[in-house]
Design a protein around this motif. Structure first.
Motif, PDB file in Angstrom:
ATOM      1  N   VAL A 199       0.856  -1.185   0.000  1.00 15.20           N
ATOM      2  CA  VAL A 199       0.000   0.000   0.000  1.00 15.20           C
ATOM      3  C   VAL A 199       0.895   1.238   0.000  1.00 15.20           C
ATOM      4  N   THR A 200       0.299   2.393  -0.253  1.00 13.76           N
ATOM      5  CA  THR A 200       1.078   3.632  -0.338  1.00 13.76           C
ATOM      6  C   THR A 200       0.868   4.538   0.871  1.00 13.76           C
ATOM      7  N   HIS A 201       0.306   3.976   1.942  1.00 12.88           N
ATOM      8  CA  HIS A 201       0.128   4.729   3.176  1.00 12.88           C
ATOM      9  C   HIS A 201       0.511   3.835   4.359  1.00 12.88           C
ATOM     10  N   ALA A 202       0.811   4.436   5.464  1.00 13.25           N
ATOM     11  CA  ALA A 202       1.222   3.668   6.647  1.00 13.25           C
ATOM     12  C   ALA A 202       0.074   2.806   7.141  1.00 13.25           C
ATOM     13  N   ALA A 203       0.377   1.537   7.411  1.00 12.16           N
ATOM     14  CA  ALA A 203      -0.615   0.600   7.928  1.00 12.16           C
ATOM     15  C   ALA A 203       0.118  -0.490   8.698  1.00 12.16           C
TER      16      ALA A 203
END
Length: 695
Positions: free
Chosen positions: A482-486
């Motif tokens: 993904v392209t966001h923090a998770a």
């Protein structure tokens, strides 16, 4: 009265039994009776008999010279009876008319059918073109027959030598070369791959597997164009003496470590990552090379690097050099090893040593670390790091358990592959040795810390996330990009961005650009970062990387399986035995004890996972990568390790089993795998060979 008529595209003759309106009841020579409409009748005659007519018509048709007949016909449409009078010089007899009609009907390149019994001569240009085509097909048939004869005799025709790979993997099925190969295989009752190996089109099964992969992923070749090594801006020199820990075959040294004791008693640990991102810029020629490849490709004994050798040489963290690096410094309180602060900077890092597992693993053991025993380079630094990473691991395990997962298991065995002069050595290596753990934990710490740095600055990156998905348990725990923090629940961290292997993974290079933007741009990082929030190109990179990485992983697994089969052959040649020890993984699936070879034994009795058995290897196929074996005896009950595995959830079964079952897999219980990939990732060991491709 007799009739000569057309039925279903065929010409027949028979005796009229009766007539009713526009239809005749006709009896054929065979005794069969047919209803014939008057529009299908071509000739009515009283003699000869229908059978004699057909026989004489066939003889006459064969005697007719088509070229002369075509000249006589002219260019106007005609009926066959009209042409018969012109050709024979008299009104044609029934057999002559029928023979002429048969000749017209069977020469479509000379005469075009225009209706029942009516034709038109083909234009001269069309006729010549058709004749040329027929002649060409005749010549091709002769050439094809010659190719088939050569292939059956064990010889590869000269014309097929440059086409060997294409014929196997991307054939033009209309080519005479492919038709010849197919015909020869049919006659010899073999496959194209085996026949091509027999005649020398492919040198070996190894070359077969490699060539198939290269044709799909590197159709223009795996070499690099000429490049210009990029200049790097002046950087401050770090006051450290860093060292790396890698396998003996590692050349792309991405990471190094350093330890400093500060004046106030605190400890400063440096994690130094090679920084090609300081030279390569988004959109330049070097970026295009890296993006096209996406990753280094690993296989036992060889690799295809993501970046050209001279570029790797310029940025690898080689011993005795001051190397451009992106450094993450963690200041620690040695009382409880808590992290007081972190700092990221770009700098030149002095590399004092490239330490190797093969020389240190036997010295750097848990017992020696506990007793301060043994002598080796950077002993004090390693001892200090060992204390800190145990605290890091405990913290991750607590976080992992908070996600509802069991503690990870580090008691499994990895396998190292070494290939020299086509001889393979496969060595067992227990996962979780101290040096492995040190590098693993520190790479996880760096990837998590830098993931948070990007997120805090509002800069997108490429993250590995696990957990929180939809669907069943396995679907929820699938690792995704993904392209966001998770969170990455399997690793026990709140975010995880691949950032520590920029010399061999394109995702890490992209993240390095983004991290550098955070360091250099501060609050303006979202404006100066190469990739802005919601950048569509970043999503394209994620998609492209997933596809390439998956393909590379499949190839790597196939090559490891190939070398396992070669190992079986070596053992048989040296020791004359095919009996091996194995352990049950699940149902009919087993793994050999000495090598990481998975086999399926259909019909095997139900045995508990981990049960030790002895097998007789009957045969194996290096082309199809298959193994046949039979169960000789059940040797022992499941080991303690196997019983632990039995208590794990079914979805957490090992990656090797998933591969054997032809299932896509991402492990959820081995963060050290990912970190070991960051730490080594070179051909020659299972840590290097398999682990870079899993989480």
């Amino acid at each position: 009265m007799n009739l000569f008529f057309e039925e279903s595209g065929d010409f027949k003759a028979g005796v009229v039994l009766s007539q009713q309106g526009e239809a005749y009841q006709v009896e054929l020579q065979s005794g069969k009776r047919s209803k014939v409409k008057s529009k299908d009748v071509l000739l009515q005659f009283t003699s000869p008999t229908p059978q004699q007519l057909l026989e004489e018509a066939q003889q006459i048709a064969q005697a007719i010279e088509l070229d002369f007949l075509w000249e006589v016909a002219g260019q106007e449409e005609f009926g066959f009876a009209e042409l018969g009078a012109e050709y024979f010089g008299h009104a044609p007899l029934p057999a002559e008319a029928a023979g002429l009609l048969l000749s017209l009907h069977t020469a479509p390149i000379y005469f075009y059918k225009k209706g029942k019994g009516r034709y038109k001569a083909a234009p001269e240009a069309s006729l010549k073109a058709a004749q040329a085509g027929i002649e060409k097909k005749k010549q091709q048939a002769l050439v094809q027959a010659e190719y088939v004869a050569q292939l059956k005799a064990g010889q590869l025709p000269e014309a097929m030598k440059p086409l060997a790979l294409q014929l196997l993997f991307k054939p033009d099925k209309n080519s005479i070369e492919y038709k010849a190969l197919e015909a020869a295989c049919n006659e010899l009752q073999t496959s194209p791959q085996r026949l091509m190996l027999t005649v020398g089109g492919i040198a070996s099964p190894k070359q077969l597997h490699l060539s198939k992969f290269l044709l799909e992923f590197f159709p223009k070749g795996s070499g690099f164009p000429k490049i210009v090594i990029p200049a790097v801006a002046d950087l401050p020199l770090a006051p450290v003496q860093a060292f790396s820990i890698d396998d003996v075959t590692t050349t792309e040294i991405d990471d190094a470590l350093s330890v400093q004791t500060l004046a106030d008693g605190k400890v400063r640990v440096g994690i130094h990552i090679a920084a090609p991102g300081l030279g390569i810029k988004r959109g330049d020629a070097l970026d295009a090379i890296a993006r096209q490849r996406m990753s280094t490709v690993y296989m036992p004994g060889d690799k295809i690097t993501m970046l050209p050798d001279e570029l790797v040489e310029a940025f690898t963290l080689a011993e005795g050099k001051n190397c451009p690096a992106l450094s993450l410094y963690a200041t620690l309180d040695p009382v409880d090893w808590s992290v007081v602060s972190t700092e990221t900077k770009a700098e030149l890092v002095p590399i004092s040593a490239n330490l190797r597992h093969n020389t240190l693993d036997e010295l750097v053991t848990e017992d020696n670390l506990a007793n301060d025993a043994g002598e080796y380079p950077h002993k004090a630094d390693i001892a200090l790091l060992w204390k800190w990473i145990q605290v890091l691991e405990q913290g991750r395990m607590a976080k992992r358990e908070s996600f509802g997962l069991r503690p990870e298991q580090n008691n499994r065995v990895d396998f190292n592959f070494y290939v020299e002069d086509e001889v393979v050595t496969i060595a067992r290596r227990k996962r979780g040795a101290p040096l492995d753990k040190i590098v693993a934990e520190l790479m996880i710490f760096a990837n998590s810390s830098w993931g948070k740095l990007m997120s805090d600055h509002g800069v997108p990156g490429i993250y590995r996330a696990q957990g929180g998905g939809s669907g069943g348990w396995a679907a929820k725990m699938q690792v995704r990009m993904v392209t966001h923090a998770a969170p990455h629940q399997g690793l026990g961290v709140d975010q995880y961005a691949w950032s520590t292997s920029p010399l061999r993974r394109y995702t890490d290079l992209v993240n390095q650009w983004q991290i550098l933007a955070c360091v250099e741009g501060g609050v303006a990082a979202p404006l100066v970062a190469p990739f802005k929030p919601r950048d569509a190109d970043l999503f394209a990179i994620v998609s492209g990387f997933d596809a390439a990485y998956s393909g590379y992983g499949d190839f790597q697994s196939n090559m490891e399986r190939y070398w396992c089969l070669r190992w079986l052959g070596q053992e048989q040649a040296q020791h004359g035995t095919r009996q091996v020890e194995a352990a049950v993984l699940k149902d009919e699936i087993l793994r050999l004890a000495e090598i990481p070879l998975i086999i399926k034994l259909p019909g095997m009795q139900q045995l508990a996972r981990g049960t030790q058995v002895k097998l007789d290897i009957l045969r194996w196929d290096e082309v199809e990568l298959t193994v046949e074996a039979r169960l000789l005896e059940v040797s022992a009950a499941p080991s303690a390790e196997a019983e632990q595995l039995e208590r794990e959830d079914e979805e957490e079964i090992s990656e090797e089993l998933d591969a054997a079952m032809d299932m896509p897999h991402e492990t959820v219980d081995a963060p050290s795998e990912d970190a070991a990939g960051d730490a080594a990732a070179e051909p020659g060991s299972a840590i290097e060979e398999i682990k870079p491709l899993t989480e």
